[in-house]
Write a protein that holds these residues in place. Structure first.
Motif, PDB file in Angstrom:
ATOM      1  N   THR A 214       1.428   1.191  -2.343  1.00 16.73           N
ATOM      2  CA  THR A 214       2.694   1.925  -2.264  1.00 16.73           C
ATOM      3  C   THR A 214       2.600   3.120  -1.317  1.00 16.73           C
ATOM      4  O   THR A 214       3.595   3.499  -0.702  1.00 16.73           O
ATOM      5  CB  THR A 214       3.168   2.403  -3.653  1.00 16.73           C
ATOM      6  OG1 THR A 214       2.196   3.285  -4.210  1.00 16.73           O
ATOM      7  CG2 THR A 214       3.413   1.234  -4.583  1.00 16.73           C
ATOM      8  N   GLU A 215       1.414   3.683  -1.187  1.00 14.82           N
ATOM      9  CA  GLU A 215       1.225   4.861  -0.328  1.00 14.82           C
ATOM     10  C   GLU A 215       1.262   4.525   1.161  1.00 14.82           C
ATOM     11  O   GLU A 215       1.566   5.397   1.975  1.00 14.82           O
ATOM     12  CB  GLU A 215      -0.096   5.560  -0.663  1.00 14.82           C
ATOM     13  CG  GLU A 215      -0.145   6.175  -2.032  1.00 14.82           C
ATOM     14  CD  GLU A 215       0.772   7.382  -2.178  1.00 14.82           C
ATOM     15  OE1 GLU A 215       1.110   8.022  -1.158  1.00 14.82           O
ATOM     16  OE2 GLU A 215       1.147   7.685  -3.330  1.00 14.82           O
ATOM     17  N   ILE A 216       0.948   3.286   1.527  1.00  9.18           N
ATOM     18  CA  ILE A 216       0.883   2.942   2.950  1.00  9.18           C
ATOM     19  C   ILE A 216       1.881   1.833   3.321  1.00  9.18           C
ATOM     20  O   ILE A 216       1.903   1.381   4.469  1.00  9.18           O
ATOM     21  CB  ILE A 216      -0.561   2.546   3.365  1.00  9.18           C
ATOM     22  CG1 ILE A 216      -1.164   1.449   2.473  1.00  9.18           C
ATOM     23  CG2 ILE A 216      -1.471   3.760   3.307  1.00  9.18           C
ATOM     24  CD1 ILE A 216      -0.981   0.089   3.030  1.00  9.18           C
ATOM     25  N   ALA A 217       2.719   1.444   2.402  1.00 10.26           N
ATOM     26  CA  ALA A 217       3.653   0.331   2.623  1.00 10.26           C
ATOM     27  C   ALA A 217       4.566   0.553   3.825  1.00 10.26           C
ATOM     28  O   ALA A 217       4.891  -0.393   4.546  1.00 10.26           O
ATOM     29  CB  ALA A 217       4.488   0.081   1.372  1.00 10.26           C
ATOM     30  N   ASP A 218       4.957   1.791   4.052  1.00 12.82           N
ATOM     31  CA  ASP A 218       5.877   2.073   5.162  1.00 12.82           C
ATOM     32  C   ASP A 218       5.239   1.821   6.534  1.00 12.82           C
ATOM     33  O   ASP A 218       5.939   1.670   7.525  1.00 12.82           O
ATOM     34  CB  ASP A 218       6.414   3.497   5.077  1.00 12.82           C
ATOM     35  CG  ASP A 218       5.328   4.556   5.173  1.00 12.82           C
ATOM     36  OD1 ASP A 218       4.191   4.312   4.732  1.00 12.82           O
ATOM     37  OD2 ASP A 218       5.629   5.640   5.698  1.00 12.82           O
ATOM     38  N   ARG A 219       3.917   1.727   6.593  1.00 15.03           N
ATOM     39  CA  ARG A 219       3.210   1.459   7.851  1.00 15.03           C
ATOM     40  C   ARG A 219       2.860  -0.020   8.020  1.00 15.03           C
ATOM     41  O   ARG A 219       2.537  -0.462   9.114  1.00 15.03           O
ATOM     42  CB  ARG A 219       1.914   2.279   7.917  1.00 15.03           C
ATOM     43  CG  ARG A 219       2.117   3.761   8.090  1.00 15.03           C
ATOM     44  CD  ARG A 219       2.504   4.143   9.508  1.00 15.03           C
ATOM     45  NE  ARG A 219       1.489   3.704  10.459  1.00 15.03           N
ATOM     46  CZ  ARG A 219       1.743   3.273  11.694  1.00 15.03           C
ATOM     47  NH1 ARG A 219       2.967   3.229  12.137  1.00 15.03           N
ATOM     48  NH2 ARG A 219       0.758   2.886  12.484  1.00 15.03           N
ATOM     49  N   ALA A 220       2.913  -0.791   6.949  1.00 17.93           N
ATOM     50  CA  ALA A 220       2.520  -2.201   7.000  1.00 17.93           C
ATOM     51  C   ALA A 220       3.608  -3.042   7.658  1.00 17.93           C
ATOM     52  O   ALA A 220       4.798  -2.822   7.449  1.00 17.93           O
ATOM     53  CB  ALA A 220       2.248  -2.715   5.591  1.00 17.93           C
ATOM     54  N   THR A 221       3.165  -4.012   8.465  1.00 15.67           N
ATOM     55  CA  THR A 221       4.102  -4.953   9.090  1.00 15.67           C
ATOM     56  C   THR A 221       4.071  -6.315   8.404  1.00 15.67           C
ATOM     57  O   THR A 221       4.957  -7.136   8.637  1.00 15.67           O
ATOM     58  CB  THR A 221       3.770  -5.145  10.582  1.00 15.67           C
ATOM     59  OG1 THR A 221       2.430  -5.621  10.708  1.00 15.67           O
ATOM     60  CG2 THR A 221       3.942  -3.840  11.347  1.00 15.67           C
TER      61      THR A 221
END
Length: 172
Positions: free
Chosen positions: A80-87
């Motif tokens: 959840t902490e890095i989801a915004d960066r995942a493609t």
């Protein structure tokens, strides 16, 4: 099949589902950096002492700043902490029995004691019934809410098929 954005990949799933195997295969094919969340969650002396949560999040976000990476693990709270960066999100939704069998086949890791290995087997066998961000219900909710490209893989065959597709995509 259309080309997928495999630049920043998160792989989630139960213990023994094949996350590390899939991440390693992806790393070999793409040359991207691979981070196993166990390596940042646990201190270097094994699986006995966890790092401070804020430190784990800092370390995961440090990797996520990169343009290309693969991160994998069971820890939904890290995802959840890095989801915004995942493609791309890959969820290995493999049955508990198969996960337990996979763990038995690979044996203890990292100097695990007989008791800690037994605890891991019990942990993997509780994926569908336990609570928290490492539970199947959390992974399912995270998968459903993920805005980027995503695939739910329900068997080893599906994971192998994905790797064949990746190999074709990266051979151009």
């Amino acid at each position: 099949m259309r080309r997928c954005d495999f630049n920043r990949i998160v792989v989630i799933g139960n213990s023994g589902s094949g996350k590390s195997w899939l991440a390693e295969q992806l790393q070999r094919e793409t040359g991207m950096k691979w981070t196993d969340w166990d390596s940042i969650h646990w201190l270097a002396d094994g699986y006995n002492k966890a790092r401070e949560r804020t430190e784990v999040i800092r370390m995961a976000k440090e990797v996520a700043v990169g343009d290309q990476w693969i991160m994998e693990g069971i820890y939904g709270w890290i995802a959840t902490e890095i989801a915004d960066r995942a493609t791309m999100l890959l969820w290995l939704d493999i049955g508990e029995e198969e996960c337990v069998a996979n763990i038995r086949q690979r044996g203890p890791r990292g100097g695990a004691s007989e008791q800690s290995f037994a605890d891991l087997l019990a942990w993997a066998d509780s994926y569908c019934t336990r609570d928290g961000s490492s539970a199947r219900i959390f992974h399912q909710s995270f998968f459903e809410g993920f805005a980027g490209a995503k695939l739910r893989l329900c068997s080893r065959k599906e994971a192998r098929d994905l790797m064949e597709m990746v190999m074709r995509q990266f051979s151009y």
